[in-house]
Structures are given as structure tokens and as C-alpha cells.
Design a protein around this motif. Structure first.
Motif, PDB file in Angstrom:
ATOM      1  N   ASP A 148       0.827  -1.082   0.051  1.00  0.00           N
ATOM      2  CA  ASP A 148      -0.129  -0.152   0.032  1.00  0.00           C
ATOM      3  C   ASP A 148       0.852   1.374   0.073  1.00  0.00           C
ATOM      4  O   ASP A 148       2.081   1.380   0.083  1.00  0.00           O
ATOM      5  N   TYR A 154       1.031  -6.827   1.766  1.00  0.00           N
ATOM      6  CA  TYR A 154      -0.111  -7.539   1.788  1.00  0.00           C
ATOM      7  C   TYR A 154       0.203  -8.842   0.780  1.00  0.00           C
ATOM      8  O   TYR A 154       0.971  -8.895  -0.064  1.00  0.00           O
ATOM      9  N   VAL A 163      -3.790 -11.247   3.681  1.00  0.00           N
ATOM     10  CA  VAL A 163      -3.467 -11.044   4.900  1.00  0.00           C
ATOM     11  C   VAL A 163      -2.434  -9.867   4.706  1.00  0.00           C
ATOM     12  O   VAL A 163      -1.763  -9.393   3.799  1.00  0.00           O
ATOM     13  N   ARG A 164      -2.450  -9.086   5.827  1.00  0.00           N
ATOM     14  CA  ARG A 164      -1.405  -7.722   5.925  1.00  0.00           C
ATOM     15  C   ARG A 164      -0.481  -7.754   6.906  1.00  0.00           C
ATOM     16  O   ARG A 164      -0.599  -8.326   8.250  1.00  0.00           O
ATOM     17  N   TRP A 170       1.456 -10.718  11.182  1.00  0.00           N
ATOM     18  CA  TRP A 170       0.439 -10.776  10.065  1.00  0.00           C
ATOM     19  C   TRP A 170      -0.922 -11.056  10.680  1.00  0.00           C
ATOM     20  O   TRP A 170      -1.342 -11.755  11.443  1.00  0.00           O
ATOM     21  N   LYS A 171      -1.935 -10.281   9.978  1.00  0.00           N
ATOM     22  CA  LYS A 171      -3.608 -10.275  10.267  1.00  0.00           C
ATOM     23  C   LYS A 171      -4.262 -10.712   9.000  1.00  0.00           C
ATOM     24  O   LYS A 171      -3.831 -10.273   7.886  1.00  0.00           O
ATOM     25  N   ARG A 172      -5.213 -11.638   9.259  1.00  0.00           N
ATOM     26  CA  ARG A 172      -6.087 -12.059   8.265  1.00  0.00           C
ATOM     27  C   ARG A 172      -7.172 -10.966   8.064  1.00  0.00           C
ATOM     28  O   ARG A 172      -7.591 -10.352   8.647  1.00  0.00           O
ATOM     29  N   LEU A 173      -7.251 -10.574   6.678  1.00  0.00           N
ATOM     30  CA  LEU A 173      -8.323  -9.521   6.198  1.00  0.00           C
ATOM     31  C   LEU A 173      -9.562 -10.053   5.613  1.00  0.00           C
ATOM     32  O   LEU A 173     -10.502  -9.312   5.432  1.00  0.00           O
ATOM     33  N   THR A 174      -9.341 -11.300   4.966  1.00  0.00           N
ATOM     34  CA  THR A 174     -10.622 -11.878   4.433  1.00  0.00           C
ATOM     35  C   THR A 174     -10.940 -13.220   5.349  1.00  0.00           C
ATOM     36  O   THR A 174     -10.244 -14.100   5.856  1.00  0.00           O
TER      37      THR A 174
END
Length: 175
Positions: A148, A154, A163-164, A170-174
Motif C-alpha cells: 500500500d 499484503y 493477509v496484511r 500478520w493479520k487475516r483480512l478476509t
């Protein structure tokens, strides 16, 4: 942004504006036959990534000044993406999802060497998950990377979606 590089078997053709130049290069060294799906020009070098699916992959760099190829070690998984981040660092995504086995590796080039940023490996029903780098999520294969405006990474994965990465891991976004 201002150059176009085209590689055939023995010559590198470069366009800078309206002028073309040609450079003889040695044949591409490879342990596997076949072409390379991913390419990026980075720090005056042509970087090629090979994706041969279940048969693995390779990462090669052409030093145009020395007219020589260098095969990077540690890239045996298929190379599925090459990207430059907002600061100009090269990132390499390797991954494989085959017959219940999931593997992924994300590397960033720092100087002349590559640093493992994240890795994930699991075989369904066979062994416990293993991780490397700062990967803190369940095992999955990796497919692509993007950045970004703030240069956060990402990662597109096969089992976890998008994930971001930020300071907390790391964090899951979907879902």
C-alpha cells in the motif's frame, strides 16, 4: 519506468527512449528446462523467477555489466511473484499447494542477500505446521505480494485469503 528490456536465448535488447541497444549474454543456466514466468529489473540486474509447479522453481539474476548469471540458492519452491516495494526493495514470493501439502516463503533482498520474511509449511494429516520468519498464522501457500501507500505488505494466500503485515505481525483480512 523509462526502459524496456527483452531477453531472447542469447541477447538482451534494451530500449531507453527511442534508442535500442543489444547485449550478448550467456545462455540461461537452469536445473530445469522451460521458461521463466516472472521478471523484474532491479539495481541494474534482470531477475527471473521460474514456476514449474510441483517440480519446483528457481531464481536467477543477470548482471549486465559482468554478462553473467547468478543462481540464487534457497529458492527451490516455484517462484510465483516478484515485486518491488515503495522503497525499491525486491520481494520474492514462492509457493506450492499440491496434494494436501501447503508451502509458502516470502523473501526480501537486502544488499546482495535475501532475508526470509515469512514461511509456512504443512501437509494435511502428516505433521504439525512449521513456520519461519515472522509468520504467525496457520500454514498455507503464498501466491502474490502487494504494497500500500505506506509500504505495508499484503500477501495473497491459498487458504487464508488476503493477509496484511504490520508491526504486530500478520493479520487475516478476509474470511
Amino acid at each position: 519506468d523509462k526502459e524496456l528490456w527483452l531477453l531472447d536465448e542469447h541477447r538482451l535488447h534494451r530500449s531507453s527512449g527511442a534508442a535500442w541497444s543489444d547485449l550478448d549474454v550467456p545462455p540461461i543456466p537452469t536445473k530445469f528446462p522451460g521458461g521463466y514466468r516472472h521478471a523484474v529489473v532491479h539495481a541494474g540486474r534482470l531477475v527471473l523467477g521460474q514456476d514449474r509447479g510441483e517440480w519446483g522453481g528457481a531464481l536467477l539474476e543477470l548482471d549486465v555489466n559482468a554478462k553473467s548469471w547468478h543462481v540464487e540458492s534457497g529458492f527451490d519452491l516455484p517462484v510465483v511473484d516478484l515485486k518491488l516495494d515503495k522503497r525499491g526493495a525486491l520481494w520474492v514470493v514462492s509457493g506450492l499447494s499440491h496434494l494436501g501439502m501447503y508451502q509458502g516463503a516470502l523473501h526480501r533482498q537486502e544488499g546482495e542477500s535475501f532475508t526470509l520474511v515469512a514461511s509456512s509449511r504443512a501437509a494435511l494429516g502428516k505433521r504439525a505446521e512449521s513456520r519461519g520468519g515472522d509468520w504467525n498464522l496457520p500454514s498455507t501457500s503464498f501466491d502474490a505480494v502487494a504494497f500500500d501507500a505506506d509500504n505495508h505488505a499484503y500477501l495473497l494466500t491459498s487458504l487464508l485469503g488476503l493477509v496484511r503485515h504490520d508491526d504486530g505481525g500478520w493479520k487475516r483480512l478476509t474470511p
